[in-house]
Design a protein around this motif. Structure first.
Motif, PDB file in Angstrom:
ATOM      1  N   TRP A  23       0.851  -1.197   0.000  1.00 51.94           N
ATOM      2  CA  TRP A  23       0.000   0.000   0.000  1.00 51.94           C
ATOM      3  C   TRP A  23       0.882   1.242   0.000  1.00 51.94           C
ATOM      4  CZ3 TRP A  23      -4.953  -0.310  -1.068  1.00 51.94           C
ATOM      5  CH2 TRP A  23      -5.634  -1.499  -0.794  1.00 51.94           C
ATOM      6  N   HIS A  24       0.417   2.278  -0.680  1.00 51.22           N
ATOM      7  CA  HIS A  24       1.117   3.562  -0.776  1.00 51.22           C
ATOM      8  C   HIS A  24       0.103   4.673  -0.510  1.00 51.22           C
ATOM      9  CE1 HIS A  24       3.728   6.724  -2.334  1.00 51.22           C
ATOM     10  NE2 HIS A  24       2.681   7.147  -3.029  1.00 51.22           N
ATOM     11  N   LYS A  29       0.579  16.515   0.360  1.00 52.25           N
ATOM     12  CA  LYS A  29       1.898  16.997  -0.057  1.00 52.25           C
ATOM     13  C   LYS A  29       2.215  16.525  -1.484  1.00 52.25           C
ATOM     14  CE  LYS A  29       6.747  16.881   1.314  1.00 52.25           C
ATOM     15  NZ  LYS A  29       7.718  16.378   2.276  1.00 52.25           N
ATOM     16  N   GLN A  30       1.930  15.249  -1.792  1.00 51.23           N
ATOM     17  CA  GLN A  30       2.140  14.739  -3.152  1.00 51.23           C
ATOM     18  C   GLN A  30       1.222  15.436  -4.147  1.00 51.23           C
ATOM     19  OE1 GLN A  30       1.530  10.489  -2.318  1.00 51.23           O
ATOM     20  NE2 GLN A  30       3.425  10.169  -3.455  1.00 51.23           N
ATOM     21  N   ILE A  31      -0.022  15.640  -3.750  1.00 54.58           N
ATOM     22  CA  ILE A  31      -0.983  16.292  -4.640  1.00 54.58           C
ATOM     23  C   ILE A  31      -0.528  17.713  -4.953  1.00 54.58           C
ATOM     24  CG2 ILE A  31      -3.364  17.127  -4.838  1.00 54.58           C
ATOM     25  CD1 ILE A  31      -4.177  14.656  -3.113  1.00 54.58           C
ATOM     26  N   LYS A 106      -5.679   8.756   1.170  1.00 54.10           N
ATOM     27  CA  LYS A 106      -6.055   7.362   0.908  1.00 54.10           C
ATOM     28  C   LYS A 106      -4.832   6.550   0.475  1.00 54.10           C
ATOM     29  CE  LYS A 106     -10.423   6.231   1.103  1.00 54.10           C
ATOM     30  NZ  LYS A 106     -10.863   5.105   1.921  1.00 54.10           N
ATOM     31  N   ARG A 107      -4.916   5.246   0.723  1.00 55.86           N
ATOM     32  CA  ARG A 107      -3.849   4.343   0.313  1.00 55.86           C
ATOM     33  C   ARG A 107      -4.277   3.579  -0.936  1.00 55.86           C
ATOM     34  NH1 ARG A 107      -1.014   1.027   4.836  1.00 55.86           N
ATOM     35  NH2 ARG A 107      -2.776  -0.355   4.476  1.00 55.86           N
ATOM     36  N   THR A 132      -4.244  -2.728 -12.334  1.00 56.32           N
ATOM     37  CA  THR A 132      -5.377  -2.164 -11.596  1.00 56.32           C
ATOM     38  C   THR A 132      -4.827  -1.442 -10.380  1.00 56.32           C
ATOM     39  OG1 THR A 132      -6.782  -4.014 -12.280  1.00 56.32           O
ATOM     40  CG2 THR A 132      -7.549  -2.688 -10.420  1.00 56.32           C
ATOM     41  N   LEU A 133      -5.216  -0.186 -10.204  1.00 60.20           N
ATOM     42  CA  LEU A 133      -4.828   0.585  -9.024  1.00 60.20           C
ATOM     43  C   LEU A 133      -6.027   0.619  -8.084  1.00 60.20           C
ATOM     44  CD1 LEU A 133      -2.490   2.257  -7.786  1.00 60.20           C
ATOM     45  CD2 LEU A 133      -3.661   4.280  -8.681  1.00 60.20           C
ATOM     46  N   GLU A 134      -5.916  -0.153  -7.002  1.00 59.46           N
ATOM     47  CA  GLU A 134      -6.997  -0.262  -6.027  1.00 59.46           C
ATOM     48  C   GLU A 134      -6.870   0.834  -4.973  1.00 59.46           C
ATOM     49  OE1 GLU A 134      -6.182  -4.146  -4.470  1.00 59.46           O
ATOM     50  OE2 GLU A 134      -7.296  -5.139  -6.063  1.00 59.46           O
ATOM     51  N   ILE A 135      -8.006   1.235  -4.415  1.00 58.47           N
ATOM     52  CA  ILE A 135      -8.050   2.198  -3.310  1.00 58.47           C
ATOM     53  C   ILE A 135      -8.521   1.435  -2.078  1.00 58.47           C
ATOM     54  CG2 ILE A 135      -8.974   4.381  -2.471  1.00 58.47           C
ATOM     55  CD1 ILE A 135      -9.803   4.933  -5.451  1.00 58.47           C
ATOM     56  N   GLU A 136      -7.758   1.521  -1.013  1.00 60.34           N
ATOM     57  CA  GLU A 136      -8.112   0.798   0.209  1.00 60.34           C
ATOM     58  C   GLU A 136      -9.504   1.210   0.684  1.00 60.34           C
ATOM     59  OE1 GLU A 136      -5.672  -0.535   4.116  1.00 60.34           O
ATOM     60  OE2 GLU A 136      -5.708   1.617   3.728  1.00 60.34           O
TER      61      GLU A 136
END
Length: 154
Positions: A23-24, A29-31, A106-107, A132-136
């Motif tokens: 998970w990431h 800050k990244q946004i 979100k992760r 596929t990029l899943e959202i926790e």
């Protein structure tokens, strides 16, 4: 970096899942850094209070291409490396579908399924990976994509 394997074993993996990343967290800050780099300063990305008041998301969301851009980081530790490959490059995306926005904090994690592996020459392998990029905690993923990678052998 993912586990190393020989080319013959890799080719046998067509149709199977290569791995699932850790998970990431995509945080504000990244946004903000992505907004600075792209000069995309829409309030939905950079103004948490306004986004909370004026959108159904409860706060800011990541740019879609920020969500897409974390895939190499997630793939690096997950996907296998090929013995004898002199270089492997991100060759691009054949198809991308953004399905659900990623809210700040979100992760996400990625699933990688090798759908095709074609030798373009004796020293070039084109691999297509369904990603596929899943959202926790979310029922729908952030995105699905056909990711192309080119592997060059010495």
């Amino acid at each position: 970096m993912g586990a190393a394997m020989n080319l013959e074993d890799y080719l046998k993996l067509v149709g199977t899942e290569l791995g699932v990343s850790e998970w990431h967290t995509i945080d504000q800050k990244q946004i903000d850094a992505f907004a600075d780099a792209t000069e995309d300063f829409q309030f939905i990305h950079i103004d948490p209070e306004r986004a909370k008041r004026e959108t159904p998301f409860g706060g800011t969301i990541a740019h879609g291409f920020l969500s897409l851009s974390v895939l190499p980081k997630l793939a690096y530790a997950t996907m296998p490396t090929l013995n004898g490959a002199a270089m492997s490059i991100n060759y691009g995306f054949d198809k991308i579908r953004f399905l659900t926005p990623v809210r700040a904090g979100k992760r996400v994690r990625a699933r990688f399924v090798l759908s095709e592996a074609t030798m373009k020459s004796p020293k070039e392998l084109l691999a297509r990976t369904n990603t596929t990029l899943e959202i926790e905690g979310e029922p729908k993923p952030a995105l699905v994509a056909d990711w192309l990678g080119m592997h060059f052998f010495a």
